[in-house]
Design a protein around this motif. Structure first.
Motif, PDB file in Angstrom:
ATOM      1  N   CYS A 356      -1.752   2.825  -2.644  1.00  0.00           N
ATOM      2  CA  CYS A 356      -1.846   1.590  -1.857  1.00  0.00           C
ATOM      3  C   CYS A 356      -1.121   1.739  -0.515  1.00  0.00           C
ATOM      4  O   CYS A 356       0.074   2.055  -0.473  1.00  0.00           O
ATOM      5  CB  CYS A 356      -1.225   0.447  -2.661  1.00  0.00           C
ATOM      6  SG  CYS A 356      -0.847  -0.987  -1.661  1.00  0.00           S
ATOM      7  N   THR A 358      -0.247  -0.547   1.639  1.00  0.00           N
ATOM      8  CA  THR A 358       0.798  -1.557   1.879  1.00  0.00           C
ATOM      9  C   THR A 358       2.142  -1.084   1.329  1.00  0.00           C
ATOM     10  O   THR A 358       3.185  -1.255   1.954  1.00  0.00           O
ATOM     11  CB  THR A 358       0.407  -2.884   1.187  1.00  0.00           C
ATOM     12  OG1 THR A 358      -0.914  -3.208   1.556  1.00  0.00           O
ATOM     13  CG2 THR A 358       1.344  -4.004   1.564  1.00  0.00           C
ATOM     14  N   VAL A 359       2.081  -0.500   0.155  1.00  0.00           N
ATOM     15  CA  VAL A 359       3.314  -0.082  -0.510  1.00  0.00           C
ATOM     16  C   VAL A 359       3.842   1.235   0.060  1.00  0.00           C
ATOM     17  O   VAL A 359       5.043   1.412   0.254  1.00  0.00           O
ATOM     18  CB  VAL A 359       3.046   0.059  -2.033  1.00  0.00           C
ATOM     19  CG1 VAL A 359       4.141   0.835  -2.712  1.00  0.00           C
ATOM     20  CG2 VAL A 359       2.879  -1.311  -2.658  1.00  0.00           C
ATOM     21  N   CYS A 376       5.336  -5.094  -2.262  1.00  0.00           N
ATOM     22  CA  CYS A 376       3.983  -5.487  -2.677  1.00  0.00           C
ATOM     23  C   CYS A 376       3.841  -6.989  -2.461  1.00  0.00           C
ATOM     24  O   CYS A 376       4.674  -7.763  -2.926  1.00  0.00           O
ATOM     25  CB  CYS A 376       3.799  -5.128  -4.153  1.00  0.00           C
ATOM     26  SG  CYS A 376       2.417  -5.931  -4.956  1.00  0.00           S
ATOM     27  N   TYR A 377       2.775  -7.419  -1.786  1.00  0.00           N
ATOM     28  CA  TYR A 377       2.680  -8.846  -1.463  1.00  0.00           C
ATOM     29  C   TYR A 377       2.484  -9.711  -2.702  1.00  0.00           C
ATOM     30  O   TYR A 377       2.694 -10.911  -2.674  1.00  0.00           O
ATOM     31  CB  TYR A 377       1.595  -9.108  -0.408  1.00  0.00           C
ATOM     32  CG  TYR A 377       0.172  -8.970  -0.874  1.00  0.00           C
ATOM     33  CD1 TYR A 377      -0.577  -7.857  -0.543  1.00  0.00           C
ATOM     34  CD2 TYR A 377      -0.435  -9.969  -1.625  1.00  0.00           C
ATOM     35  CE1 TYR A 377      -1.884  -7.723  -0.948  1.00  0.00           C
ATOM     36  CE2 TYR A 377      -1.741  -9.846  -2.045  1.00  0.00           C
ATOM     37  CZ  TYR A 377      -2.460  -8.720  -1.706  1.00  0.00           C
ATOM     38  OH  TYR A 377      -3.757  -8.593  -2.122  1.00  0.00           O
ATOM     39  N   ASN A 378       2.106  -9.071  -3.796  1.00  0.00           N
ATOM     40  CA  ASN A 378       1.918  -9.820  -5.034  1.00  0.00           C
ATOM     41  C   ASN A 378       3.222 -10.351  -5.612  1.00  0.00           C
ATOM     42  O   ASN A 378       3.221 -11.105  -6.570  1.00  0.00           O
ATOM     43  CB  ASN A 378       1.253  -8.910  -6.076  1.00  0.00           C
ATOM     44  CG  ASN A 378      -0.042  -9.498  -6.580  1.00  0.00           C
ATOM     45  OD1 ASN A 378      -0.430 -10.580  -6.171  1.00  0.00           O
ATOM     46  ND2 ASN A 378      -0.698  -8.793  -7.460  1.00  0.00           N
ATOM     47  N   CYS A 427      -3.983   0.660  -6.833  1.00  0.00           N
ATOM     48  CA  CYS A 427      -2.902  -0.335  -6.805  1.00  0.00           C
ATOM     49  C   CYS A 427      -1.654   0.247  -7.462  1.00  0.00           C
ATOM     50  O   CYS A 427      -1.581   0.359  -8.682  1.00  0.00           O
ATOM     51  CB  CYS A 427      -3.355  -1.603  -7.521  1.00  0.00           C
ATOM     52  SG  CYS A 427      -2.036  -2.791  -7.760  1.00  0.00           S
ATOM     53  N   ASN A 428      -0.695   0.609  -6.628  1.00  0.00           N
ATOM     54  CA  ASN A 428       0.541   1.186  -7.157  1.00  0.00           C
ATOM     55  C   ASN A 428       1.206   0.254  -8.173  1.00  0.00           C
ATOM     56  O   ASN A 428       1.712   0.689  -9.198  1.00  0.00           O
ATOM     57  CB  ASN A 428       1.543   1.415  -6.029  1.00  0.00           C
ATOM     58  CG  ASN A 428       1.150   2.552  -5.122  1.00  0.00           C
ATOM     59  OD1 ASN A 428      -0.010   2.734  -4.829  1.00  0.00           O
ATOM     60  ND2 ASN A 428       2.130   3.325  -4.682  1.00  0.00           N
ATOM     61  N   MET A 429       1.193  -1.044  -7.857  1.00  0.00           N
ATOM     62  CA  MET A 429       1.887  -2.002  -8.711  1.00  0.00           C
ATOM     63  C   MET A 429       1.379  -1.934 -10.148  1.00  0.00           C
ATOM     64  O   MET A 429       2.144  -1.904 -11.095  1.00  0.00           O
ATOM     65  CB  MET A 429       1.702  -3.411  -8.133  1.00  0.00           C
ATOM     66  CG  MET A 429       2.393  -4.529  -8.868  1.00  0.00           C
ATOM     67  SD  MET A 429       1.414  -5.233 -10.187  1.00  0.00           S
ATOM     68  CE  MET A 429       0.155  -6.136  -9.289  1.00  0.00           C
TER      69      MET A 429
HETATM   70  S1  SF4 Z   1      -1.078  -5.662  -5.597  1.00  0.00           S
HETATM   71 FE1  SF4 Z   1      -1.413  -3.425  -5.633  1.00  0.00          FE
HETATM   72  S2  SF4 Z   1      -2.879  -3.056  -3.981  1.00  0.00           S
HETATM   73 FE2  SF4 Z   1      -1.964  -5.099  -3.616  1.00  0.00          FE
HETATM   74  S3  SF4 Z   1      -0.187  -4.729  -2.300  1.00  0.00           S
HETATM   75 FE3  SF4 Z   1       0.549  -4.674  -4.386  1.00  0.00          FE
HETATM   76  S4  SF4 Z   1       0.485  -2.485  -4.929  1.00  0.00           S
HETATM   77 FE4  SF4 Z   1      -0.814  -2.763  -3.137  1.00  0.00          FE
END
Ligand code: SF4
Ligand code: SF4
Length: 461
Positions: A356, A358-359, A376-378, A427-429
């Protein structure tokens, strides 16, 4: 004398019976080759020891397309190297990507949304303070001065970001000027529930160079209003559709995101009917795109009952079904309005990105309304995932590697997976927090169907 050769691990043999041909598609090389039926059948059943029974000309063709490789060539190592190169490219990115929550508060109280958990707000400021905005400006200035970034991209997020549209307006003006002065590209997008998309806010977004607007609609009126209501309990379906009806022409690009479980999917016809009756879609097809986002049974953030959630296969199947439903709705409208019909088309996939952006990118940040950084924006509504504060953020400091330092090519299922070279799950998360919750590539489930369709459209006859 033939060199020592082997069949590639990443070959996919797709029989196309009605045309009496076999198509070989190799996920690692990206090549696709047509073979006549008997030869294709033979190769699909052979092992590497039998390669020398093939004619030289066939061997050459297969070598050229990476379907036969030198025995000494370790394909898996090559994939590992390309994953590492991708990671290095992302880490060396020339884009400063910032997800900014002007407020984590929301005017809605959707039960499935983490933003709905008001308990985590205790003790926080309710929106980004002047002081933290100054810190953020200082961070952008420092990043421009000390790195080689060529583009700034902002995604406005929340909570509901339009509650504090004044922050969007003021900060955007500052950064746009800064970008202009430094000849840096600028782009912005917003994720909003759509309730506050009124004339004043459309003006602010236009001035703030926000071009992409993502809005969530969860099915038809009954379904949507049962899960997406205001803090006073009132449903928001009609308000959002009314706001969409008033979209200024050709200024924005909209993504209508439908977060849905199996119940929502069954009610989508009603949504399409209302959008058409209000002349929103298909009438403005060029400006509006859909994102059917199935609720996955193991994803973090959703906290309602999971009986109606999708498994990985069902997730991808429902996306296929959504694409078909959308086209059939479009074509029904097109035939009544003297427009050309559309067909569902596929293209060969891009090589996998593995990680990802973003990460992995050191300068990219997700900022919550207390001025804290998340990678991570999540997680912007989860205080435990705050890694540093914007006032003294070190892009290589504490917590920046929280969702990193894993190797997708070593994840058990992925390491032996024949679609790893094209897998879009990056998606790393999901991998770091709960590897079994990954969503597998749609190509894993629909390889034959898609390759057949690509062959029919581009190569047959
Ligand atoms: S949810 Fe997954 S893909 Fe989205 S920012 Fe977080 S790590 Fe990246
Ligand atoms: S996520 Fe699934 S489809 Fe993707 S490489 Fe791993 S096992 Fe294969």
């Amino acid at each position: 004398m033939l060199p020592n050769l082997k069949l590639s691990y990443y070959n996919h043999f797709v029989p196309i019976e009605n045309r009496q041909v076999f198509v070989i598609y190799n996920t690692f090389s990206g090549s696709m080759l047509e073979l006549e039926w008997d030869l294709g059948t033979r190769i699909s059943k052979m092992n590497s020891m039998e390669i020398h029974f093939l004619e030289d000309e066939i061997i050459d063709r297969l070598l050229q397309h990476g379907m036969i490789v030198d025995n000494a060539f370790n394909e898996f190592n090559a994939i590992f190297n390309s994953a590492e190169r991708n990671r290095a490219d992302i880490q060396d990115s020339e884009i400063l990507f910032m997800v900014i929550s002007p407020t984590n508060s929301c005017n809605m109280s959707c039960p499935y949304c983490f933003q709905g958990d008001k308990s985590i707000k205790a003790g926080d400021t309710k929106y980004l303070s002047e002081e933290n905005i100054e810190h953020l400006k200082a961070y952008v200035n420092t990043t421009i001065a000390t790195t080689k970034i060529k583009k700034i991209a902002i995604e406005w997020f929340g909570g509901e970001p339009l509650i504090k549209s004044n922050i969007i307006e003021e900060f955007s003006e500052y950064v746009i000027n800064l970008a202009n002065k430094n000849s840096i590209l600028y782009e912005a997008s917003i994720i909003t529930n759509g309730v506050l998309l009124n004339e004043k806010n459309y003006d602010i977004l236009e001035k703030s160079k926000v071009r992409k607007i993502q809005i969530t609609i969860d099915g038809n009126k009954e379904m949507h209003d049962s899960v997406r209501y205001l803090n006073n309990g009132k449903g928001t379906y009609q308000k959002i559709l009314d706001n969409l009806k008033n979209i200024p022409k050709h200024k924005f690009y909209f993504i209508l995101r439908i977060n849905g479980d199996k119940r929502v999917f069954d009610k989508l016809e009603g949504l399409f009917e209302d959008l058409e009756a209000m002349e929103i879609w298909p009438q403005r097809n060029d400006e509006i795109q859909f994102d059917w986002s199935p609720k996955f049974f193991n994803v973090t953030g959703f906290n309602e009952e999971k009986a109606f959630y999708y498994t990985s296969y069902e997730y991808q199947k429902s996306r296929e079904d959504f694409a078909k439903l959308k086209i059939s709705r479009y074509n029904k409208w097109a035939s009544n309005n003297a427009r050309n019909s559309k067909t569902l088309t596929y293209a060969l996939p891009e090589p996998a990105k593995f990680y990802c952006a973003t990460v992995e990118s050191p300068y990219s940040i997700s900022l919550d309304d207390g001025g804290f950084i998340h990678k991570c924006y999540n997680t912007v509504n989860d205080k435990s995932k705050r890694i540093q504060h914007i006032s003294d953020f070190d892009p290589y400091g504490a917590g920046t590697d929280y969702y990193m330092n894993f190797d997708k090519t070593k994840v058990a299922d992925c390491s032996t997976c024949k679609v790893l070279p094209i897998c879009e799950e990056n998606c790393n998360m999901r991998f770091v927090t709960n590897a079994e919750s990954k969503i597998c590539s749609s190509w894993k489930y629909f390889m034959n169907e898609r390759i057949s369709a690509i062959y029919e459209k581009n190569f047959a006859d």
